[in-house]
Write an enzyme that holds these catalytic residues in place. Sequence first.
Site, PDB file in Angstrom:
ATOM      1  N   GLU A  70      -2.484  -7.125   7.473  1.00  0.00           N
ATOM      2  CA  GLU A  70      -1.169  -7.080   8.101  1.00  0.00           C
ATOM      3  C   GLU A  70      -1.164  -7.908   9.385  1.00  0.00           C
ATOM      4  OE1 GLU A  70       1.843  -7.175   7.986  1.00  0.00           O
ATOM      5  OE2 GLU A  70       2.505  -5.113   7.560  1.00  0.00           O
TER       6      GLU A  70
ATOM      7  N   HIS B 238       0.827  -1.204   0.000  1.00  0.00           N
ATOM      8  CA  HIS B 238       0.000   0.000   0.000  1.00  0.00           C
ATOM      9  C   HIS B 238       0.864   1.258   0.000  1.00  0.00           C
ATOM     10  CE1 HIS B 238       1.047   0.815   4.182  1.00  0.00           C
ATOM     11  NE2 HIS B 238       0.931  -0.487   4.377  1.00  0.00           N
TER      12      HIS B 238
END
Length: 202
Positions: free
Chosen positions: A93, A19
Site C-alpha cells: 500500500e 485484502h
Amino acid sequence: MIDENNYKAKKFNFHYVRHGETYWNKQKLCQGVKDIELSKQGEQDATILSKHLKDKEIQVIISSPLKRAISTAKIIQKSCTSSDIIICDELKERNFGKLEGLPNSLMYEFEKLEMQSLIRNKNSYDALEIESWDSFSDRILTALEFISKYADKNNTLVVSHGRVFNAICAVTNTDLIKQLTHLNIIKFKYNNFIWNYDIKTI
C-alpha cells in the site's frame, strides 16, 4: 508514463482483489504500510472470495508483502490448490506517513487536495512523510511489468490494496470506482496498448 515495451506480452489478463477487512478498517483508521492483521470479518471476506475464485482455475497468486494481503492470499490459495503465492514488494500500500493510525477522513482530505494539485509538491509530502504520487505511481508501473511476466501464460490473481487499485486505474487510464470493497473481484484486461476491466461485487 507507461512503456508497454516492458510488458512480457501484448495481451494478458489478471484478477485483482483487495485484502479482507482489518481491525483498522473496522475503526476507520488510515493504514498505509502499517502491517495490520485481518479481523475475523476479514478472514470471512477472504473465504467468500475464495469460493467465487475457485472456478477461475488460478495458477499464480501475486501478493503485496503486507500481512493483511498475504493472509488473504493464503485463504484463497486453499480453494485454488494448484496456485503458488509470489510476493511483489511494489504492490504494498501507499505509505501515508504521519496520517497512518489517524482517522481515514484525513487521508481522504489529503487525496482530495492532491488531486486538485494544491499540495502535490515535495514540501507537502515531506512534512507528512507521505510517499509522493510520482514515486507511488512509478512503483505501480513496475508492479504491472512484474505481473505481466506471469499473467502472460497463467491464470493470475493479484491480492493488494485499495490505493494500489486506484493507482493502477490512474496509470492505465481506466475508470476509477468510488471505493473498492473487500468483496469486489476485478478482472483487468490488456490488449495491444488498451486497458479495461470488469468488476464483480459479491
